[in-house]
Motif scaffolding. Sequence first.
Motif, PDB file in Angstrom:
ATOM      1  N   LEU A   1      51.269  82.355 -40.543  1.00 37.51           N
ATOM      2  CA  LEU A   1      49.825  82.303 -40.735  1.00 37.51           C
ATOM      3  C   LEU A   1      49.146  81.691 -39.512  1.00 37.51           C
ATOM      4  CD1 LEU A   1      49.739  80.993 -44.419  1.00 37.51           C
ATOM      5  CD2 LEU A   1      49.511  83.340 -43.631  1.00 37.51           C
ATOM      6  N   PRO A   2      48.080  82.299 -39.014  1.00 37.77           N
ATOM      7  CA  PRO A   2      47.388  81.753 -37.847  1.00 37.77           C
ATOM      8  C   PRO A   2      46.601  80.500 -38.226  1.00 37.77           C
ATOM      9  CG  PRO A   2      46.228  83.682 -38.680  1.00 37.77           C
ATOM     10  CD  PRO A   2      47.482  83.555 -39.503  1.00 37.77           C
ATOM     11  N   LEU A   3      46.626  79.500 -37.345  1.00 39.68           N
ATOM     12  CA  LEU A   3      45.921  78.247 -37.554  1.00 39.68           C
ATOM     13  C   LEU A   3      44.993  77.997 -36.375  1.00 39.68           C
ATOM     14  CD1 LEU A   3      48.989  76.049 -38.599  1.00 39.68           C
ATOM     15  CD2 LEU A   3      47.420  77.238 -40.145  1.00 39.68           C
ATOM     16  N   PHE A   4      43.940  77.211 -36.596  1.00 41.71           N
ATOM     17  CA  PHE A   4      43.131  76.780 -35.472  1.00 41.71           C
ATOM     18  C   PHE A   4      42.525  75.414 -35.757  1.00 41.71           C
ATOM     19  CE2 PHE A   4      39.807  78.760 -38.003  1.00 41.71           C
ATOM     20  CZ  PHE A   4      38.664  78.032 -37.739  1.00 41.71           C
ATOM     21  N   LEU A   5      42.206  74.704 -34.667  1.00 48.66           N
ATOM     22  CA  LEU A   5      41.590  73.388 -34.742  1.00 48.66           C
ATOM     23  C   LEU A   5      40.126  73.489 -34.347  1.00 48.66           C
ATOM     24  CD1 LEU A   5      44.157  70.943 -33.073  1.00 48.66           C
ATOM     25  CD2 LEU A   5      43.620  71.130 -35.504  1.00 48.66           C
ATOM     26  N   SER A   6      39.315  72.601 -34.913  1.00 45.26           N
ATOM     27  CA  SER A   6      37.915  72.498 -34.530  1.00 45.26           C
ATOM     28  C   SER A   6      37.507  71.034 -34.542  1.00 45.26           C
ATOM     29  CB  SER A   6      37.028  73.297 -35.495  1.00 45.26           C
ATOM     30  OG  SER A   6      37.147  72.802 -36.827  1.00 45.26           O
ATOM     31  N   SER A   7      36.564  70.667 -33.698  1.00 47.25           N
ATOM     32  CA  SER A   7      36.056  69.292 -33.652  1.00 47.25           C
ATOM     33  C   SER A   7      34.538  69.331 -33.612  1.00 47.25           C
ATOM     34  CB  SER A   7      36.599  68.544 -32.436  1.00 47.25           C
ATOM     35  OG  SER A   7      36.148  69.136 -31.230  1.00 47.25           O
ATOM     36  N   ASP A   8      33.919  68.294 -34.181  1.00 44.10           N
ATOM     37  CA  ASP A   8      32.459  68.283 -34.238  1.00 44.10           C
ATOM     38  C   ASP A   8      31.884  67.052 -33.550  1.00 44.10           C
ATOM     39  OD1 ASP A   8      32.582  66.105 -36.010  1.00 44.10           O
ATOM     40  OD2 ASP A   8      32.491  67.397 -37.774  1.00 44.10           O
ATOM     41  N   GLN A   9      30.571  66.951 -33.577  1.00 46.56           N
ATOM     42  CA  GLN A   9      29.860  65.895 -32.858  1.00 46.56           C
ATOM     43  C   GLN A   9      30.094  64.514 -33.464  1.00 46.56           C
ATOM     44  OE1 GLN A   9      25.606  66.550 -32.638  1.00 46.56           O
ATOM     45  NE2 GLN A   9      25.565  65.833 -30.536  1.00 46.56           N
ATOM     46  N   ASN A  10      30.496  64.458 -34.721  1.00 46.47           N
ATOM     47  CA  ASN A  10      30.765  63.181 -35.374  1.00 46.47           C
ATOM     48  C   ASN A  10      32.198  62.698 -35.177  1.00 46.47           C
ATOM     49  OD1 ASN A  10      28.161  62.989 -36.329  1.00 46.47           O
ATOM     50  ND2 ASN A  10      28.621  63.921 -38.309  1.00 46.47           N
ATOM     51  N   GLY A  11      32.982  63.432 -34.390  1.00 50.75           N
ATOM     52  CA  GLY A  11      34.350  63.018 -34.120  1.00 50.75           C
ATOM     53  C   GLY A  11      35.329  63.383 -35.217  1.00 50.75           C
ATOM     54  N   ILE A  12      35.038  64.442 -35.968  1.00 55.61           N
ATOM     55  CA  ILE A  12      35.934  64.918 -37.014  1.00 55.61           C
ATOM     56  C   ILE A  12      36.726  66.111 -36.501  1.00 55.61           C
ATOM     57  CG2 ILE A  12      36.132  65.818 -39.356  1.00 55.61           C
ATOM     58  CD1 ILE A  12      35.204  62.945 -39.223  1.00 55.61           C
ATOM     59  N   LEU A  13      38.044  66.050 -36.620  1.00 54.81           N
ATOM     60  CA  LEU A  13      38.924  67.145 -36.229  1.00 54.81           C
ATOM     61  C   LEU A  13      39.485  67.794 -37.493  1.00 54.81           C
ATOM     62  CD1 LEU A  13      40.449  68.435 -33.693  1.00 54.81           C
ATOM     63  CD2 LEU A  13      42.341  66.955 -34.355  1.00 54.81           C
ATOM     64  N   LYS A  14      39.426  69.117 -37.567  1.00 56.26           N
ATOM     65  CA  LYS A  14      39.897  69.841 -38.746  1.00 56.26           C
ATOM     66  C   LYS A  14      40.872  70.942 -38.335  1.00 56.26           C
ATOM     67  CE  LYS A  14      35.806  69.050 -41.600  1.00 56.26           C
ATOM     68  NZ  LYS A  14      36.489  68.320 -42.691  1.00 56.26           N
ATOM     69  N   MET A  15      41.878  71.151 -39.179  1.00 56.11           N
ATOM     70  CA  MET A  15      42.805  72.261 -39.004  1.00 56.11           C
ATOM     71  C   MET A  15      42.541  73.269 -40.107  1.00 56.11           C
ATOM     72  SD  MET A  15      46.999  72.335 -39.003  1.00 56.11           S
ATOM     73  CE  MET A  15      47.141  71.344 -37.526  1.00 56.11           C
ATOM     74  N   TRP A  16      42.501  74.566 -39.735  1.00 53.52           N
ATOM     75  CA  TRP A  16      42.136  75.629 -40.667  1.00 53.52           C
ATOM     76  C   TRP A  16      43.229  76.692 -40.731  1.00 53.52           C
ATOM     77  CZ3 TRP A  16      37.270  74.951 -42.937  1.00 53.52           C
ATOM     78  CH2 TRP A  16      36.415  74.043 -42.303  1.00 53.52           C
ATOM     79  N   ASP A  17      43.349  77.295 -41.911  1.00 52.61           N
ATOM     80  CA  ASP A  17      44.203  78.462 -42.098  1.00 52.61           C
ATOM     81  C   ASP A  17      43.295  79.684 -42.186  1.00 52.61           C
ATOM     82  OD1 ASP A  17      45.732  80.594 -43.381  1.00 52.61           O
ATOM     83  OD2 ASP A  17      47.265  79.071 -43.709  1.00 52.61           O
ATOM     84  N   LEU A  18      43.441  80.595 -41.229  1.00 56.84           N
ATOM     85  CA  LEU A  18      42.532  81.739 -41.142  1.00 56.84           C
ATOM     86  C   LEU A  18      42.695  82.713 -42.303  1.00 56.84           C
ATOM     87  CD1 LEU A  18      42.775  82.362 -37.317  1.00 56.84           C
ATOM     88  CD2 LEU A  18      40.705  81.805 -38.551  1.00 56.84           C
TER      89      LEU A  18
END
Length: 306
Positions: free
Chosen positions: A265-282
């Motif tokens: 399964l493909p995964l990706f990371l994202s980060s936002d302006q509040n310093g939160i990092l999230k990992m997602w399953d596409l």
Amino acid sequence: MFLSFDNNLQILRKIYGNSFIKFENFWKSSDFHFLIKKFLFVSPNLFIANSSQNGLKIFDVKKKKCLNDINPLFGIVKDFCLGSGLEILVSLDKSIFFYWKNTKNGYKPYSEVLLKNPMDKIIFIPSSNLIVTISSKEKMLYIWSKNQKRIYFSGRMGLTRNVTAIARSINSNHFAFGSSSGVISIFSKYGMLVNNFQENFFSKRPNHFFFTCLSWLNDEILIAGGTYKEITAWDIRTKGKIQTYKGHSSKVLNMEILDKNASGLPLFLSSDQNGILKMWDLRKQQEICSLKIPFRKTHSLGKGFV
């Protein structure tokens, strides 16, 4: 996985499966006194970074030190990208520099194109040997061809909106840019416009919502993040939005496609302006894990080999 923020560079390591990640200091504020804006890996152990000291730096991952500086003689570094082989293409405020690796860790300038206006963004399309640059001041897209160690002007296209993000597809058959008016434009590898996608709610508050980052899953699926706190997936074959990922509470700043997990399964990371990092399953269309980044927001994400 590496993250840069302020005067820190951190390593993220998966502890087990896809459940969570831990931080390790790679460099910290006492090691250097500049901001890493963007970095790209050129080999398993070397990456090049654009720093706030107005130059590019070459870092060794294993030795944890800066090996060399690439300082332009004139101008401010706006953006940079990797060319074919051992090349680096640098966009300055009034020129484009072409560097060629001439020693183990050193790069020598081989060609320069003088410009009237600064080029804010630059990408290289290996499949067509073209360079694409964006001038926000002129609202113009420029196409350049590269022949060995020389760069030649090939054409330009007027833009009706400011470009805020740009990315090429995995196999370089397409490239795309996101705009300040909520439009994603898809181009072929030869610089021909293929299609435009519009995020509908952008039109309600123009210049307030805009795309901040783009990343290609493959040659057909494009992932986009922006000030609207959501991440959207677009299929350029069906010409529309296919998925929306909600969970961030502030502007999405960075995204990075990861390798597939054990289930494929493909995964990706994202980060936002509040310093939160999230990992997602596409494929499952869901968040796998989330954590608070130490200190402040990230300026760049990049896959490492440590």
